[in-house]
Write an enzyme that holds these catalytic residues in place. Structure first.
Site, PDB file in Angstrom:
ATOM      1  N   ASN A  12      50.005  41.288  51.258  1.00 23.29           N
ATOM      2  CA  ASN A  12      49.898  42.522  51.580  1.00 23.29           C
ATOM      3  C   ASN A  12      48.435  43.057  51.842  1.00 23.29           C
ATOM      4  O   ASN A  12      47.894  43.780  52.546  1.00 23.29           O
ATOM      5  CB  ASN A  12      50.521  43.393  50.603  1.00 23.29           C
ATOM      6  CG  ASN A  12      52.278  43.600  50.829  1.00 23.29           C
ATOM      7  OD1 ASN A  12      52.686  43.197  51.741  1.00 23.29           O
ATOM      8  ND2 ASN A  12      52.886  43.715  49.655  1.00 23.29           N
ATOM      9  N   ARG A  89      51.108  36.632  30.734  1.00 20.49           N
ATOM     10  CA  ARG A  89      49.802  36.957  31.528  1.00 20.49           C
ATOM     11  C   ARG A  89      48.994  35.734  31.512  1.00 20.49           C
ATOM     12  O   ARG A  89      48.423  35.358  32.474  1.00 20.49           O
ATOM     13  CB  ARG A  89      49.228  38.010  30.474  1.00 20.49           C
ATOM     14  CG  ARG A  89      47.940  38.588  31.199  1.00 20.49           C
ATOM     15  CD  ARG A  89      47.485  39.467  30.451  1.00 20.49           C
ATOM     16  NE  ARG A  89      46.132  40.096  31.055  1.00 20.49           N
ATOM     17  CZ  ARG A  89      46.097  40.961  32.010  1.00 20.49           C
ATOM     18  NH1 ARG A  89      47.225  41.565  32.185  1.00 20.49           N
ATOM     19  NH2 ARG A  89      44.923  41.098  32.523  1.00 20.49           N
ATOM     20  N   ASN A  96      47.095  31.388  39.221  1.00 21.86           N
ATOM     21  CA  ASN A  96      46.047  32.031  40.334  1.00 21.86           C
ATOM     22  C   ASN A  96      44.693  31.552  40.180  1.00 21.86           C
ATOM     23  O   ASN A  96      44.091  31.167  40.925  1.00 21.86           O
ATOM     24  CB  ASN A  96      45.888  33.713  39.973  1.00 21.86           C
ATOM     25  CG  ASN A  96      47.343  34.604  40.719  1.00 21.86           C
ATOM     26  OD1 ASN A  96      47.851  33.588  41.381  1.00 21.86           O
ATOM     27  ND2 ASN A  96      47.115  35.704  40.396  1.00 21.86           N
ATOM     28  N   HIS A 176      38.592  44.960  34.968  1.00 15.64           N
ATOM     29  CA  HIS A 176      39.553  45.768  36.133  1.00 15.64           C
ATOM     30  C   HIS A 176      41.020  45.499  35.274  1.00 15.64           C
ATOM     31  O   HIS A 176      41.630  44.331  35.528  1.00 15.64           O
ATOM     32  CB  HIS A 176      39.544  44.970  37.396  1.00 15.64           C
ATOM     33  CG  HIS A 176      40.654  45.490  38.512  1.00 15.64           C
ATOM     34  ND1 HIS A 176      40.738  46.892  38.781  1.00 15.64           N
ATOM     35  CD2 HIS A 176      41.756  44.893  39.154  1.00 15.64           C
ATOM     36  CE1 HIS A 176      41.875  47.079  39.577  1.00 15.64           C
ATOM     37  NE2 HIS A 176      42.345  45.972  39.889  1.00 15.64           N
TER      38      HIS A 176
END
Ligand code: NAD
Length: 310
Positions: A12, A89, A96, A176
């Site tokens: 996306n 998490r 990632n 963030h």
């Protein structure tokens, strides 16, 4: 500048960034790379098939072969797994980190002088992983988050006061995530401090909504935001390729600034053709400095999980 930009991840965010790069004519060629077979090719083809009506030059390539990325001016990393049921998490952090590390290590081999913009989450830790994996100097790597978070705060302030978003400036620092630090003291409406225009309890609601901005979008559309993130990336790319030397809130590697060493934090930076040309230090209150310290601690905990703490 060679006029080439590589985007890792044709999902996306990567697709929206590619579309905007072409629309804004910020480069001659975009190379889109994804590990899913056919994904980058499909997204590139979809964008290119609009060229007859959009009247845009067909500059989008999809890169099966990383050789196509050679000598990119800018590398944008949006590749990343999404959190799925049962994942903690820390699982997402590790998954990632692997993906971002791989992408940047490869990118750096083909484009050793590129400026890197990291988008994948958790953002601040991923910037660190990318810097290490590609051995990139801190001036040539930054993360996108602060512009997006500040845009959200600006939009909420403008809606609250029923004024143009063009009148609103806002500052968001730190991590963030839940520990981000919107700073009303440095946020203004037509030059007037926002605290003089919005009562404290309402302002606190807008700050909370800003912190929750990403989650609000996920609750509504079941996937994370991509239009506003893509616009934020485009503002960073344009500052670099057009050598604007624009001060923007971005994740930058701190080496003592704001009392933080060895972590990427959202701070105002001057972005130009030389990348992060300056980290701008603004005066913070004790409370703001403390909140920024808490943000840094959280990022360092994530780095410790990855064995990358300084
Ligand atoms: P998405 O799932 O739509 O796209 C991710 C893409 O990455 C997929 O197409 C996947 O195939 C690809 N990919 C995975 N591993 C890869 C690899 N090794 N090489 C190349 N491509 C690979 O996700 P999205 O919504 O586009 O979000 C991408 C990332 O950006 C996520 O981590 C998300 O949390 C983050 N994000 C950050 C911000 C921000 O403000 N920093 C905002 C929005 C999204």
């Amino acid at each position: 500048m060679n006029g080439k930009i590589t985007v890792f991840g044709a999902g996306n965010v990567g697709g929206a960034v590619t579309r905007r790069l072409i629309e804004r004519k910020l480069c001659k060629k975009v190379v889109l790379v994804d590990r899913s077979p056919g994904k980058a090719q499909g997204v590139a083809l979809d964008i290119l098939e609009a060229s007859p009506v959009d009247l845009l030059e067909p500059v989008c390539l999809s890169g099966e072969n990383l050789e196509e990325t050679r000598d990119s001016d800018v590398v944008i990393v949006t590749a990343g797994a999404r959190r799925t049921e049962g994942m903690t998490r820390d699982d997402l952090l590790r998954v990632n980190a692997q993906i971002v590390g791989e992408c940047v290590a490869k990118a750096a081999r083909y484009s050793p002088y590129a400026f890197h913009i990291i988008v994948s989450n958790p953002l601040n830790a991923m910037c660190h992983v990318a810097m290490r994996a590609g051995q990139i100097p801190p001036s040539r790597i930054t993360g996108m988050a602060g512009i997006l978070d500040a845009c959200r705060f600006q939009y909420f302030i403008a809606k609250e006061l029923n004024v143009s978003v063009e009148n609103v400036q806002a500052m968001v620092l730190g991590e963030h995530g839940e520990d981000m630090l919107p700073v009303p003291r440095y946020s203004t409406v037509a030059g007037v401090p926002v605290a003089e225009m919005i009562p404290p309890e309402r302002l606190a609601d807008l700050v909370a909504r800003t912190r929750d901005g990403g989650a609000e979008i996920i609750r509504l559309m079941q996937t994370s935001a991509f239009y506003a993130p893509a616009s934020a990336v485009i503002q960073m790319v344009s500052a670099v390729v057009m050598d604007k030397r624009k001060i923007l809130p971005c994740a930058a590697y701190l080496q003592g600034e704001y009392g933080v060493t060895g972590a990427f934090m959202g701070v105002p930076v001057k972005l130009g053709a030389n990348g992060v040309e300056q980290i701008v230090e603004i005066e913070l209150s004790d409370q703001e400095r403390q909140a920024l310290g808490a943000s840094a601690d959280k990022i360092k905990q994530q780095l410790a999980v990855l064995g990358q703490a300084c």
